[in-house]
Design a protein around this motif. Structure first.
Motif, PDB file in Angstrom:
ATOM      1  N   CYS A   1      42.315  34.959  38.321  1.00 51.74           N
ATOM      2  CA  CYS A   1      43.118  35.764  39.508  1.00 51.74           C
ATOM      3  C   CYS A   1      43.755  36.826  38.820  1.00 51.74           C
ATOM      4  CB  CYS A   1      44.353  34.536  39.546  1.00 51.74           C
ATOM      5  SG  CYS A   1      43.717  33.168  40.749  1.00 51.74           S
ATOM      6  N   GLU A   2      44.364  36.836  37.577  1.00 46.37           N
ATOM      7  CA  GLU A   2      44.670  37.999  36.809  1.00 46.37           C
ATOM      8  C   GLU A   2      43.825  39.141  36.813  1.00 46.37           C
ATOM      9  OE1 GLU A   2      47.918  39.882  34.965  1.00 46.37           O
ATOM     10  OE2 GLU A   2      47.901  37.973  35.707  1.00 46.37           O
TER      11      GLU A   2
ATOM     12  N   ARG B   1      39.336  40.214  46.409  1.00 47.99           N
ATOM     13  CA  ARG B   1      40.626  39.329  46.093  1.00 47.99           C
ATOM     14  C   ARG B   1      39.850  37.739  45.949  1.00 47.99           C
ATOM     15  NH1 ARG B   1      44.785  42.309  44.812  1.00 47.99           N
ATOM     16  NH2 ARG B   1      45.265  43.980  46.161  1.00 47.99           N
ATOM     17  N   ILE B   2      40.785  37.054  44.999  1.00 50.00           N
ATOM     18  CA  ILE B   2      40.097  35.542  45.095  1.00 50.00           C
ATOM     19  C   ILE B   2      41.508  34.818  45.053  1.00 50.00           C
ATOM     20  CG2 ILE B   2      40.591  35.789  42.581  1.00 50.00           C
ATOM     21  CD1 ILE B   2      37.979  33.714  42.809  1.00 50.00           C
ATOM     22  N   ALA B   3      41.504  33.968  45.982  1.00 52.71           N
ATOM     23  CA  ALA B   3      42.547  32.989  46.174  1.00 52.71           C
ATOM     24  C   ALA B   3      42.612  32.023  45.156  1.00 52.71           C
ATOM     25  CB  ALA B   3      42.296  32.320  47.497  1.00 52.71           C
ATOM     26  N   SER B   4      43.890  31.347  45.025  1.00 55.31           N
ATOM     27  CA  SER B   4      44.047  30.579  43.752  1.00 55.31           C
ATOM     28  C   SER B   4      43.344  29.285  43.772  1.00 55.31           C
ATOM     29  CB  SER B   4      45.612  30.274  43.683  1.00 55.31           C
ATOM     30  OG  SER B   4      46.102  29.586  44.611  1.00 55.31           O
TER      31      SER B   4
ATOM     32  N   GLU C   1      40.198  29.024  45.127  1.00 59.77           N
ATOM     33  CA  GLU C   1      39.075  29.576  45.030  1.00 59.77           C
ATOM     34  C   GLU C   1      38.770  29.693  43.515  1.00 59.77           C
ATOM     35  OE1 GLU C   1      38.919  33.106  47.397  1.00 59.77           O
ATOM     36  OE2 GLU C   1      37.311  32.190  48.614  1.00 59.77           O
ATOM     37  N   ALA C   2      39.789  30.173  42.785  1.00 57.90           N
ATOM     38  CA  ALA C   2      39.796  30.523  41.306  1.00 57.90           C
ATOM     39  C   ALA C   2      39.720  29.063  40.714  1.00 57.90           C
ATOM     40  CB  ALA C   2      40.992  31.166  40.831  1.00 57.90           C
ATOM     41  N   LYS C   3      40.565  27.979  41.124  1.00 60.12           N
ATOM     42  CA  LYS C   3      40.585  26.639  40.459  1.00 60.12           C
ATOM     43  C   LYS C   3      39.151  26.096  40.513  1.00 60.12           C
ATOM     44  CE  LYS C   3      45.283  25.893  41.712  1.00 60.12           C
ATOM     45  NZ  LYS C   3      46.347  25.161  42.519  1.00 60.12           N
TER      46      LYS C   3
ATOM     47  N   ALA D   1      41.416  29.373  35.818  1.00 57.01           N
ATOM     48  CA  ALA D   1      41.929  30.030  37.461  1.00 57.01           C
ATOM     49  C   ALA D   1      42.870  31.354  37.153  1.00 57.01           C
ATOM     50  CB  ALA D   1      42.458  28.840  38.132  1.00 57.01           C
ATOM     51  N   THR D   2      43.931  30.788  36.109  1.00 63.46           N
ATOM     52  CA  THR D   2      44.800  31.942  36.040  1.00 63.46           C
ATOM     53  C   THR D   2      44.416  33.233  35.643  1.00 63.46           C
ATOM     54  OG1 THR D   2      46.494  30.179  35.602  1.00 63.46           O
ATOM     55  CG2 THR D   2      46.902  32.582  34.770  1.00 63.46           C
TER      56      THR D   2
ATOM     57  N   LYS E   1      43.639  40.646  40.303  1.00 66.69           N
ATOM     58  CA  LYS E   1      45.004  41.210  41.023  1.00 66.69           C
ATOM     59  C   LYS E   1      44.889  42.541  41.435  1.00 66.69           C
ATOM     60  CE  LYS E   1      48.090  41.840  37.436  1.00 66.69           C
ATOM     61  NZ  LYS E   1      49.267  41.745  36.585  1.00 66.69           N
TER      62      LYS E   1
END
Length: 66
Positions: A16-17, A26-29, A31-33, A12-13, A20
């Motif tokens: 998101c990176e 864009r992707i919300a945290s 959604e990334a999780k 997820a990190t 960014k």
């Protein structure tokens, strides 16, 4: 798999990176999780496993020159 939460968080990190600096995507945290969880489930479903590295020089990583 040793710690699925840690693996999901790392994926997820990374996702998101990656997004960014994209101005149009864009992707919300959360959604990334979810994406991380789905990636891990797909890998497991394919019979693959994410595990800590044993490092070079261990029996599983010996080269033919040893």
């Amino acid at each position: 798999m040793h710690d699925t939460h840690q693996v999901n968080a790392m994926i997820a990190t990374t996702v998101c990176e990656f997004f960014k600096d994209h101005s149009t995507i864009r992707i919300a945290s959360e959604e990334a999780k979810l994406l991380g969880k789905l990636i891990v489930e797909a890998l497991n479903g394919a019979g693959l496993e994410i595990a800590p590295s044993r490092g070079a020089g261990t029996p599983d990583h010996q080269t033919s020159q040893d």
